[in-house]
Motif scaffolding. Structure first.
Motif, PDB file in Angstrom:
ATOM      1  N   THR A 195       0.818  -1.223   0.000  1.00 38.88           N
ATOM      2  CA  THR A 195       0.000   0.000   0.000  1.00 38.88           C
ATOM      3  C   THR A 195       0.848   1.268   0.000  1.00 38.88           C
ATOM      4  O   THR A 195       0.317   2.362   0.109  1.00 38.88           O
ATOM      5  N   GLN A 202      -5.742   3.626   3.222  1.00 37.23           N
ATOM      6  CA  GLN A 202      -5.381   2.545   2.299  1.00 37.23           C
ATOM      7  C   GLN A 202      -5.052   1.268   3.066  1.00 37.23           C
ATOM      8  O   GLN A 202      -5.468   0.168   2.683  1.00 37.23           O
ATOM      9  N   TRP A 227      -7.063  -2.264   2.910  1.00 31.44           N
ATOM     10  CA  TRP A 227      -6.388  -3.495   2.500  1.00 31.44           C
ATOM     11  C   TRP A 227      -6.507  -4.570   3.574  1.00 31.44           C
ATOM     12  O   TRP A 227      -6.862  -5.722   3.279  1.00 31.44           O
ATOM     13  N   TYR A 234      -8.926  -0.624  -2.855  1.00 30.05           N
ATOM     14  CA  TYR A 234      -8.753  -1.727  -1.904  1.00 30.05           C
ATOM     15  C   TYR A 234     -10.075  -2.183  -1.285  1.00 30.05           C
ATOM     16  O   TYR A 234     -10.089  -3.089  -0.456  1.00 30.05           O
TER      17      TYR A 234
END
Length: 390
Positions: free
Chosen positions: A49, A83, A87, A115
């Motif tokens: 990421t 992010q 994820w 994501y």
């Protein structure tokens, strides 16, 4: 809520095995010469990421109960934490909702959505996004994954400290970015436990300090002040805290890209900026942490252009030519014969230019500051007095 222990950080390291990358450390000859130290770069910008944030986010989310996962997770973020939460939530099968400031870099907003998270833009700063996230938690029962004020988050970030202790022999100084303080808290706790004699320096962006302008290109650490938990940790573990300006951050971004071929965002460059500016009493073998590489492409272009201009390798100027066919071609031919690369030409016919002339703005690639001066001198000699714009 107390700080994590070394055992918590070691447990986080085991939990992250096969999930987070053990990011490389590169020695930089350029920085070593510039600073008179043995400089090694911890490239966390190469992490999943694009930043260190995956460590804390996964460590926190992976320990949620099935009921908590079903209720979902929520986060407030300038971009990198969002992010990472998106994820990590996707990996464990939980739904994520991320609140981000309205002016967040679109590259980070788009990546967070990519994501799998739902993204809501709100407010003008991370503090307002955090208030919205807390209100959402109260309404829905989702679990808040705080960006820094959480022992599990701090423990996850602390795994970088354990890696550094293994990777860099003779390590003497570590420089760590500070925004909310979770990263610096985790790393400093880990290093104080395994390398107690190290010098540990925290680096802030001066733009967000009380006496600063209120803006910084280091958006990843654009937090008005660290949290209560992280501040209490940093007060015990750091040797000093220094601040760097956007100008110094910009110079560090350009140097890292040109000389080390590493792309870093503003927050990821502050530790190198502190070294280059001589603001810290670093010693011996030094590791500045490159905390992230998620820089918006438009900002990177702006920073690179500014950096090239500052180093005398990019010259923008304004002059005038007679408004007749062939006159602009004559000027460009003179520059070409002088081995000057013209990359952009813009006509300007605004008020204030005499009848019979037209304004011309030129963007030139140059060798250095002396070459810029030589070009301006030659233009005046050829009959084209010029005003330097950058």
């Amino acid at each position: 809520m107390g700080p994590p222990e070394l055992t918590d950080i070691e447990a986080a390291r085991a939990r992250l095995q096969g999930v987070a990358r053990v990011t490389p450390v590169y020695r930089s000859e350029t920085l070593s010469r510039a600073c008179g130290l043995d400089v090694h770069l911890k490239a966390e910008n190469l992490q999943r990421t694009g930043s260190f944030k995956i460590r804390g986010a996964y460590n926190r989310i992976s320990t949620l109960s099935p009921e908590q996962r079903a209720a979902g997770v929520v986060a407030a973020s300038a971009g990198n934490h969002g992010q990472a939460v998106a994820w990590a939530a996707r990996e464990v099968g939980a739904q994520a909702r991320v609140f981000m400031a309205q002016d967040s870099a679109m590259a980070k907003v788009d990546a967070t959505r990519h994501y799998g998270a739902e993204v809501e833009l709100t407010g003008h700063a991370i503090e307002e996004a955090l208030e919205a996230a807390q209100a959402y938690v109260a309404e829905t029962g989702a679990t808040l994954v705080h960006p820094f004020e959480d022992p599990a988050i701090i423990a996850g970030q602390g795994t970088i400290g354990l890696e550094l202790a293994d990777q860099v022999e003779g390590l003497e100084t570590v420089l760590i970015p500070i925004g909310g303080g979770g990263l610096a808290s985790g790393i400093s706790l880990a290093l104080r436990a395994v390398r107690p004699d190290l010098r540990i320096v925290g680096v802030q962006a001066s733009g967000t300090l009380p006496d600063g302008p209120g803006y910084t290109i280091a958006d990843g650490i654009a937090v008005k002040k660290p949290g209560d938990l992280t501040m209490s940790i940093l007060a015990d573990t750091l040797d000093e805290i220094v601040a760097v300006t956007d100008e110094e951050i910009s110079e560090a971004i350009v140097l890292l890209l040109e000389r080390t071929k590493l792309v870093v965002e503003g927050a990821g460059a502050v530790a190198v900026a502190a070294l280059l500016s001589g603001k810290t009493a670093a010693r011996g073998t030094v590791v500045p942490l490159l905390s992230g590489g998620n820089i918006d492409a438009s900002l990177l272009i702006s920073v690179m252009r500014h950096g090239l201009a500052a180093s005398g390798r990019y010259l923008v100027l304004r002059t005038r030519v007679p408004d007749r066919p062939g006159e602009l071609a004559r000027l460009l031919t003179l520059l070409a014969n002088d081995r000057v690369n013209v990359v952009e030409v813009e006509h300007q016919r605004e008020t204030g230019i005499p009848v019979g002339e037209t304004g011309v703005e030129l963007t030139l690639l140059t060798r250095d500051a002396a070459h810029c001066g030589e070009i301006l001198t030659n233009l005046a000699r050829w009959g084209y007095p010029a005003e330097r714009l950058s």
